[in-house]
Design a protein around this motif. Structure first.
Motif, PDB file in Angstrom:
ATOM      1  N   PHE A  77     -46.618 -21.786  -2.212  1.00 38.23           N
ATOM      2  CA  PHE A  77     -45.205 -21.920  -2.544  1.00 38.23           C
ATOM      3  C   PHE A  77     -44.889 -21.181  -3.843  1.00 38.23           C
ATOM      4  N   THR A  78     -45.690 -21.395  -4.864  1.00 38.48           N
ATOM      5  CA  THR A  78     -45.468 -20.728  -6.151  1.00 38.48           C
ATOM      6  C   THR A  78     -45.574 -19.217  -6.001  1.00 38.48           C
ATOM      7  N   HIS A  79     -46.527 -18.781  -5.189  1.00 34.13           N
ATOM      8  CA  HIS A  79     -46.710 -17.337  -4.967  1.00 34.13           C
ATOM      9  C   HIS A  79     -45.450 -16.703  -4.389  1.00 34.13           C
ATOM     10  N   HIS A  80     -44.862 -17.348  -3.377  1.00 36.32           N
ATOM     11  CA  HIS A  80     -43.685 -16.769  -2.728  1.00 36.32           C
ATOM     12  C   HIS A  80     -42.400 -16.994  -3.521  1.00 36.32           C
ATOM     13  N   MET A  81     -42.416 -17.951  -4.442  1.00 34.74           N
ATOM     14  CA  MET A  81     -41.241 -18.193  -5.285  1.00 34.74           C
ATOM     15  C   MET A  81     -41.267 -17.335  -6.551  1.00 34.74           C
ATOM     16  N   LYS A  82     -42.315 -16.581  -6.730  1.00 31.07           N
ATOM     17  CA  LYS A  82     -42.490 -15.813  -7.968  1.00 31.07           C
ATOM     18  C   LYS A  82     -41.303 -14.920  -8.263  1.00 31.07           C
ATOM     19  N   ASN A  83     -40.788 -14.240  -7.245  1.00 27.91           N
ATOM     20  CA  ASN A  83     -39.685 -13.299  -7.458  1.00 27.91           C
ATOM     21  C   ASN A  83     -38.319 -13.900  -7.150  1.00 27.91           C
ATOM     22  N   ALA A  84     -38.264 -15.204  -6.923  1.00 23.30           N
ATOM     23  CA  ALA A  84     -36.983 -15.857  -6.641  1.00 23.30           C
ATOM     24  C   ALA A  84     -36.121 -15.869  -7.897  1.00 23.30           C
ATOM     25  N   VAL A  85     -34.822 -15.678  -7.698  1.00 25.70           N
ATOM     26  CA  VAL A  85     -33.880 -15.607  -8.823  1.00 25.70           C
ATOM     27  C   VAL A  85     -32.742 -16.587  -8.565  1.00 25.70           C
ATOM     28  N   PHE A  86     -32.344 -17.304  -9.619  1.00 25.17           N
ATOM     29  CA  PHE A  86     -31.199 -18.207  -9.536  1.00 25.17           C
ATOM     30  C   PHE A  86     -29.970 -17.418  -9.963  1.00 25.17           C
ATOM     31  N   PHE A  87     -29.113 -17.061  -8.964  1.00 30.98           N
ATOM     32  CA  PHE A  87     -28.006 -16.154  -9.226  1.00 30.98           C
ATOM     33  C   PHE A  87     -26.726 -16.834  -9.696  1.00 30.98           C
ATOM     34  N   ILE A  88     -26.645 -18.141  -9.586  1.00 32.28           N
ATOM     35  CA  ILE A  88     -25.407 -18.818  -9.986  1.00 32.28           C
ATOM     36  C   ILE A  88     -25.231 -18.683 -11.501  1.00 32.28           C
ATOM     37  N   SER A  89     -24.158 -18.042 -11.903  1.00 34.18           N
ATOM     38  CA  SER A  89     -23.946 -17.775 -13.333  1.00 34.18           C
ATOM     39  C   SER A  89     -22.658 -18.381 -13.877  1.00 34.18           C
ATOM     40  N   LYS A  90     -21.883 -19.034 -13.003  1.00 30.64           N
ATOM     41  CA  LYS A  90     -20.621 -19.630 -13.434  1.00 30.64           C
ATOM     42  C   LYS A  90     -20.758 -21.144 -13.452  1.00 30.64           C
ATOM     43  N   PRO A  91     -20.539 -21.771 -14.606  1.00 30.95           N
ATOM     44  CA  PRO A  91     -20.686 -23.228 -14.701  1.00 30.95           C
ATOM     45  C   PRO A  91     -19.831 -23.986 -13.682  1.00 30.95           C
ATOM     46  N   ALA A  92     -18.596 -23.533 -13.482  1.00 35.34           N
ATOM     47  CA  ALA A  92     -17.697 -24.233 -12.568  1.00 35.34           C
ATOM     48  C   ALA A  92     -18.229 -24.198 -11.134  1.00 35.34           C
ATOM     49  N   LEU A  93     -18.827 -23.075 -10.731  1.00 34.04           N
ATOM     50  CA  LEU A  93     -19.386 -22.957  -9.379  1.00 34.04           C
ATOM     51  C   LEU A  93     -20.533 -23.933  -9.200  1.00 34.04           C
ATOM     52  N   LEU A  94     -21.424 -24.035 -10.190  1.00 36.23           N
ATOM     53  CA  LEU A  94     -22.554 -24.957 -10.083  1.00 36.23           C
ATOM     54  C   LEU A  94     -22.073 -26.403  -9.979  1.00 36.23           C
ATOM     55  N   VAL A  95     -21.100 -26.770 -10.810  1.00 36.75           N
ATOM     56  CA  VAL A  95     -20.583 -28.143 -10.776  1.00 36.75           C
ATOM     57  C   VAL A  95     -19.990 -28.465  -9.401  1.00 36.75           C
ATOM     58  N   GLU A  96     -19.173 -27.554  -8.876  1.00 43.71           N
ATOM     59  CA  GLU A  96     -18.545 -27.771  -7.573  1.00 43.71           C
ATOM     60  C   GLU A  96     -19.587 -27.809  -6.451  1.00 43.71           C
TER      61      GLU A  96
END
Length: 566
Positions: free
Chosen positions: A139-158
């Protein structure tokens, strides 16, 4: 299913729109980001439930959110050759940089203010998830290049708020409709794909869950079976096998009052009663491969959301030279890609069909992956059943001679709508002779055919639930009670065909080749009587003087015809 719950569908539609308006419009990117959030939510819920179960049963369970977590970049600085002073400094760093795991729970960070929540999830929660199973894990191996793209606070909250609402609806759906097993990731994935007109370009067509359940009931996987899907996508077939096994174990353990779901299947995902031994066996039973790195991550998280701590899903082209497994699995369940071809130079040397068509190569490869006595249940385009090319015929001959081809079940063309309208079939076969064995006697004696007319859903793009469950349960009952001597009526929707007849037809496996159509004997009235009715229909109840009011040509021709035939 998702399409049968308008409230759930509406919430996921809202979630999709929020990501779209928040600047994440690529569908697979949106799916992946939503999956990360679903995973965070599910991980918290599962951990709390396991703690509760352990307290009730007296078993030992260590919470994933117990203690402190040191990010990998700080762990990497430790060295056994450090001096005492260096160790002391790093111990100070550990206190400074170690994170209390309790703060990484969904139920904790969802209460934060928007800006603080985004920074916390980006900088701590997401890196923790990527490192969840340790540096050496798949799991860690395949998640190595994963990126969290959410950059707007309001989007994350919603998004967090909407996902909480989605889970509440699913829990209610589970209680009221018997949907104890919710493929949450799959439902989201299915709906988001239906939202884009270009879905087919991605080649990602999720198999409907009720079709997966049907196939699982046909092969009946057991605890201890090694099960694979060589083109697993988000892991639906692996989950279907897992669900089937857990249900069998629950029933054997005395679980009662399990109610059929809306498609007539009895299922539960309550795995708390599993022994540690059974849990360990299940953990090592499911194996999946896919050539899309994003799908591998989605599949890993999907299985982990359903209680499989360390799934065996890997990035691999199972048709290529780099994949050499053979005779490894007891069961293969799959819906491999239908269209396209592979680079001839990269095809595994063990595949001998002499074609680049993936729909043929995957079936041959699945045959090779099975152990002797192992069973496969595979969806193929119906063209595989009757294609006239040499590779088509060779594959069908292989299935007849080297395998016991138990069943060919044709599916209506709308099963995969709204993604595709292609006509498909399910092949069910057991491997008897290996690729290098000399066939002394063809393995197949009879092939059982079934023509599915409906799967319990409308066959248009909406795929709305209909009354009843279509032919799903009838297929299972008739398959299990099939008899070469009883199922001989070729006018019925199911019947047997002897191998000799299939051989004589050039190994054609299309149902229409063997089905006998019934024509109703229609008797017609005498022509003069028909003409009288025709004249009556034209002029109504009138005398000949009124008749002439019709256009002269019609009157002339009608009367002329009447005189001719008396």
């Amino acid at each position: 299913m998702l399409q049968n719950n308008p409230e759930l569908k509406s919430k996921i539609h809202q979630l999709w729109n929020k990501f779209w308006s928040g600047g994440i419009s690529n569908p697979l990117t949106a799916i992946e980001q939503i999956t990360y959030l679903l995973f965070m939510k599910r991980l918290d819920e599962q951990d709390l439930k396991r703690q509760s179960d352990a307290q009730f049963t007296g078993d030992q369970y260590t919470s994933k959110f117990e203690g402190r977590w040191i990010p990998p970049e700080y762990r990497a600085r430790w060295d056994e050759k450090d001096t005492a002073d260096e160790w002391a400094k790093k111990l100070t760093d550990e206190k400074r940089y170690a994170i209390d795991k309790r703060t990484l729970r969904w139920s904790e960070f969802k209460r934060m203010q928007a800006e603080a929540m985004l920074q916390h999830v980006q900088g701590k929660v997401f890196p923790f998830l990527k490192d969840l199973n340790g540096a050496e894990s798949n799991f860690t191996h395949h998640m190595k290049n994963a990126v969290f793209f959410i950059s707007k606070p309001a989007l994350l909250v919603e998004a967090v708020k909407t996902i909480d609402e989605i889970f509440d609806i699913m829990e209610e759906d589970s209680r009221e409709k018997g949907q104890a097993f919710q493929d949450i990731q799959g439902d989201v994935y299915e709906f988001l794909l239906s939202e884009i007109a270009t879905a087919g370009k991605n080649g990602q067509f999720r198999t409907p869950r009720h079709i997966i359940k049907l196939m699982a009931d046909l092969v009946q996987p057991q605890l201890g079976h090694k099960i694979a899907d060589p083109a697993c996508g988000s892991g639906g077939f692996l989950l279907g096998a897992y669900q089937s096994i857990v249900t069998q174990l629950a029933i054997k353990a005395g679980t009662k009052d399990l109610k059929p779901d809306e498609d007539g299947f009895v299922r539960t995902s309550v795995a708390a009663a599993l022994t540690e031994n059974a849990r360990a066996i299940l953990q090592d039973s499911l194996w999946g491969y896919d050539i899309d790195a994003t799908m591998v991550r989605l599949g890993l998280m999907n299985l982990m959301m359903h209680g499989i701590d360390e799934p065996h899903i890997d990035y691999k082209d199972t048709l290529s030279k780099s994949y050499n497994q053979e005779a490894e699995y007891d069961i293969v369940m799959a819906n491999p890609p239908f269209t396209g071809s592979i680079d001839k130079s990269d095809i595994n040397d063990n595949l001998q069909l002499g074609t680049t068509k993936t729909e043929l190569l995957f079936v041959e490869n699945i045959y090779r992956l099975l152990k002797k006595g192992g069973t496969a249940c595979v969806i193929v385009p119906q063209g595989v059943l009757f294609g006239s090319g040499g590779a088509f015929k060779t594959l069908r001959q292989l299935l007849i001679e080297r395998c016991d081809l138990k069943a060919v079940i044709t599916l209506p063309s709308g099963v995969f709508k709204p993604y595709a309208g292609v006509s498909t079939a399910i092949l069910l076969f057991t491997k008897v002779w290996g690729p290098k064995d000399k066939v002394t006697q063809p393995a197949t004696e009879n092939v059982w055919f079934y023509e599915m007319a409906t799967d319990g859903y409308s066959l248009d793009d909406k795929r709305s639930k209909q009354d009843g469950n279509g032919d799903l349960q009838d297929i299972i009952v008739k398959y299990r009670s099939r008899s070469p001597t009883a199922d001989i009526d070729r006018t019925a929707k199911f019947f047997n065909v002897p191998r000799a007849e299939i051989e004589a037809e050039g190994y054609d496996l299309s149902l229409s080749r063997y089905k006998e159509d019934v024509f109703e004997d229609v008797r017609y009235d005498a022509p003069a009587l028909i003409l009288d009715r025709l004249i009556s229909a034209e002029v109504g109840d009138v005398d000949m003087l009124e008749l002439v009011k019709l256009p002269s040509g019609i009157v002339h021709e009608l009367l002329k015809l009447k005189r001719m035939i008396g």
